[in-house]
Design a protein around this motif. Structure first.
Motif, short mmCIF file in Angstrom:
data_model
loop_
_atom_site.label_atom_id
_atom_site.label_comp_id
_atom_site.label_asym_id
_atom_site.label_seq_id
_atom_site.Cartn_x
_atom_site.Cartn_y
_atom_site.Cartn_z
N LEU A 369 0.82 -1.17 0.08
CA LEU A 369 -0.03 0.19 -0.08
C LEU A 369 0.78 1.35 -0.03
O LEU A 369 0.67 2.20 -0.88
N THR A 370 1.85 1.14 0.85
CA THR A 370 3.03 2.33 0.81
C THR A 370 3.47 2.58 -0.56
O THR A 370 3.62 3.75 -0.99
N ALA A 371 4.03 1.62 -1.42
CA ALA A 371 4.35 1.77 -2.41
C ALA A 371 3.39 2.05 -3.66
O ALA A 371 3.73 3.01 -4.47
N ALA A 372 2.26 1.70 -3.33
CA ALA A 372 1.14 2.31 -4.29
C ALA A 372 0.82 3.88 -3.99
O ALA A 372 0.84 4.76 -4.89
N ALA A 373 0.98 4.34 -2.67
CA ALA A 373 0.76 5.73 -2.40
C ALA A 373 1.97 6.62 -3.05
O ALA A 373 1.76 7.70 -3.52
N LEU A 374 3.21 5.80 -2.66
CA LEU A 374 4.28 6.65 -3.21
C LEU A 374 4.45 6.69 -4.85
O LEU A 374 4.63 7.77 -5.23
N SER A 375 3.91 5.72 -5.50
CA SER A 375 3.95 6.06 -7.08
C SER A 375 2.92 7.18 -7.38
O SER A 375 3.15 7.77 -8.47
N GLY A 376 1.88 7.03 -6.70
CA GLY A 376 0.83 8.13 -7.02
C GLY A 376 1.39 9.48 -6.79
O GLY A 376 1.14 10.42 -7.34
N LEU A 377 2.06 9.36 -5.51
CA LEU A 377 2.61 10.83 -5.16
C LEU A 377 3.78 11.20 -6.01
O LEU A 377 3.85 12.43 -6.49
N LEU A 378 4.58 10.46 -6.60
CA LEU A 378 5.81 10.68 -7.40
C LEU A 378 5.31 10.97 -9.01
O LEU A 378 6.01 11.81 -9.65
N ARG A 379 4.45 10.35 -9.31
CA ARG A 379 4.36 10.33 -10.68
C ARG A 379 4.02 11.43 -11.39
O ARG A 379 4.56 11.88 -12.58
N PRO A 380 3.43 12.57 -10.88
CA PRO A 380 3.12 13.89 -11.55
C PRO A 380 4.41 14.80 -11.67
O PRO A 380 4.43 15.35 -12.75
N MET A 381 5.29 14.46 -10.99
CA MET A 381 6.67 14.85 -10.97
C MET A 381 7.46 14.03 -12.15
O MET A 381 8.12 14.48 -13.05
N LEU A 382 7.44 12.65 -11.80
CA LEU A 382 8.43 11.96 -12.44
C LEU A 382 8.11 10.89 -13.59
O LEU A 382 8.92 10.23 -14.22
N GLY A 383 6.75 11.07 -13.77
CA GLY A 383 6.20 10.19 -14.99
C GLY A 383 6.49 8.87 -14.73
O GLY A 383 5.50 8.09 -13.95
N ASP A 384 7.20 7.93 -15.13
CA ASP A 384 7.34 6.55 -15.36
C ASP A 384 7.80 6.05 -13.96
O ASP A 384 8.68 5.37 -13.94
#
Length: 529
Positions: A369-384
């Motif tokens: 769940l933490t990995a999912a939250a971090l992927s959502g958090l980082l994607r707007p800036m880092l994309g892939d």
């Protein structure tokens, strides 16, 4: 038990083929098949796994025939030749090998920098033409020069390390790089304007996202030192090629070395033909070592999944077992959307992320769940960024990630709260999963709400005063923007209020600007989920 069957439809090394065989997997090695999409579509239904490089295109049409396919493994980082939504819809895990090419790409950037400094390709062509133009090729030393690294993740950090070995000074711009991590790798963290002002060489190592597209545009290039040299081995589109050509023609930029272009294959380009430009045909990952590393890695990952169910480096699913998946799935969606909500609202450096699991969800596998939250958090800036790579990306940038587990303290059986701390603010957003399996927002910055995540939303913070809703609704109505749902919340009468509005279709920027200009509005932001 029948052996799993894997089709290898691109050129993979014999050692990788052997790994599958040694692990007890039936391998069909047809390295030319990837170019024959009709034949691939005809036989794909016979296999449990598909191992590819970049030649095979795993399209929705081909995947429609893949009735037994469980996993696609891409030997390399880019998965743009796989239709991820189509694979996900069919329950096919898509894996890549995100770190196999890092050293190779970093070395290529350093090589191009040295070639730029001494005009190696131009001097070679001249000398082999019998000209001996010794006075024409006056180079510059690398020692003591300042290298500006835009994007200091895995590859950027390796480039910085090699540059320090060449006795350069290194300054880095990366919103996700913590001061502690910068100190550890020996670079000075600066903002973009400072980097542009100081760097003798600039190298880019960031993904291509809406925030990084044309990060070096005409305005940015004009802020650079006269005589700067620019290297791009990351992604085409990070630099405005036409603006760079103009700066090269004027002499403001002394040279450029590009391995990637906006359009590839690049048969023609505005940079081609300039005497101070070096170009290579996307060779960043092209070394025998890198190609072997990613092939061996993908064979191991696919074998693990097919034999034991273990998932690693998956693009479209977190590392969880088959038994855990049904219970976790709605909470993974909730965590990712909460992270995305926070990420889309965050403009400055993220110092810390705290994810609080309250109630029944605290008993689940919170790492996924933490990995999912971090992927959502980082994607707007880092994309892939995906659920597997996100924790690694956060760690590389020195972000503090805290997980807090506690018994239920609210009206809901399970609540996840994502709290983001930046240099200048702290923001929390909470959500839950209802009995129907749908994720909901229940609290934003301490203000209670009850809202679904819409595809396209407008988030507004405003003063709780009469007149706001009427003006806002009229503005959208005049612009023919249809409101689907409208959620309001406030901390007290006349205090701070928020509005979360789902609309049909994307929000035009001019409408957002008009909303932000309304008297009571403090902030207006378009969100997409």
């Amino acid at each position: 038990m029948t052996k799993p069957k894997v089709l290898i439809s691109d050129a993979l090394s014999p050692a990788a083929v052997q790994i599958f065989k040694d692990r007890g997997i039936d391998v069909d090695f047809q390295p030319a098949l990837g170019k024959d999409k009709d034949k691939l579509a005809e036989i794909i239904g016979n296999y449990d796994g598909l191992a590819i490089r970049s030649a095979t295109k795993a399209t929705a049409k081909i995947l429609a025939n893949a009735k037994n396919l469980k996993v696609i493994g891409r030997a390399g980082i880019g998965v743009d030749n796989v239709e991820i939504p189509a694979a996900t819809a069919r329950g096919i895990i898509v894996m890549n090998t995100p770190f196999g090419n890092s050293i190779t790409t970093a070395e290529h950037a350093i090589t191009l920098m040295l070639a730029l400094a001494r005009q190696i390709p131009q001097a070679d062509a001249s000398t082999q033409a019998g000209k001996w133009e010794k006075n024409r090729f006056m180079g510059i030393e690398i020692t003591g020069k300042t290298l500006g690294v835009i994007g200091c993740g895995n590859i950027g950090a390796i480039v910085a390390d090699r540059a320090l070995g060449l006795k350069m000074k290194v300054v880095a711009f990366d919103p996700f790089l913590s001061p502690e991590r910068a100190k550890d790798i020996g670079v000075e963290k600066v903002d973009l304007d400072e980097l542009l002002k100081r760097a003798d060489f600039i190298t880019l190592h960031t993904p291509l996202t809406d925030k990084t597209r044309n990060i070096l545009d005409a305005t940015a290039i004009n802020k650079t030192k006269k005589g700067v040299r620019i290297i791009n081995c990351a992604r085409g589109g990070l630099v405005d090629e036409a603006a760079l050509r103009a700066a090269l023609d004027s002499g403001h930029v002394a040279g450029a070395a590009f391995d990637v272009f906006v359009e590839e294959p690049a048969k023609e380009n505005v940079l081609f033909g300039h005497p101070n430009v070096i170009c290579t045909p996307h060779l960043g990952a092209s070394t025998t070592e890198a190609q072997e590393n990613v092939a061996l890695q993908v064979a191991e990952q696919m074998s693990d999944y097919l034999l034991t169910g273990a998932i690693s480096n998956a693009i479209n699913f977190p590392s969880i077992t088959a038994e855990e998946a049904p219970k976790l799935k709605p909470f993974i969606e909730l965590a990712e959307k909460l992270g995305s909500f926070a990420g889309q609202l965050t403009e400055s450096n993220i110092a810390k992320v705290q994810i609080t699991y309250e109630g029944a969800v605290a008993e689940m596998k919170v790492k996924a769940l933490t990995a999912a939250a971090l992927s959502g958090l980082l994607r707007p800036m880092l994309g892939d960024v995906n659920v597997v790579s996100a924790p690694v990306v956060a760690k590389e940038r020195g972000m503090i990630v805290d997980e807090v587990l506690r018994a239920a303290e609210s009206d809901y059986e399970s609540v996840i709260t994502v709290t983001v701390t930046t240099d200048d603010m702290k923001r929390s957003v909470s959500g839950t999963v209802y009995a129907d399996g749908a994720p909901r927002l229940v609290n934003i910055k301490g203000i209670r709400v009850d809202a679904e995540f819409g595809k396209s939303m407008i988030y507004i913070t405003n003063e709780d005063k009469p007149g706001f809703i009427g003006k806002f609704a009229s503005l959208l109505g005049d612009a023919k923007v249809n409101i689907a749902t409208f959620h309001l919340g406030r901390n007290q009468q006349g205090g701070d209020a928020i509005a979360l509005v789902e609309v049909d279709g994307p929000v035009p920027q001019e409408i957002l600007t008009k909303v932000a200009a309304l008297p009571q509005v403090k902030q207006a932001k378009a969100l997409a989920f």
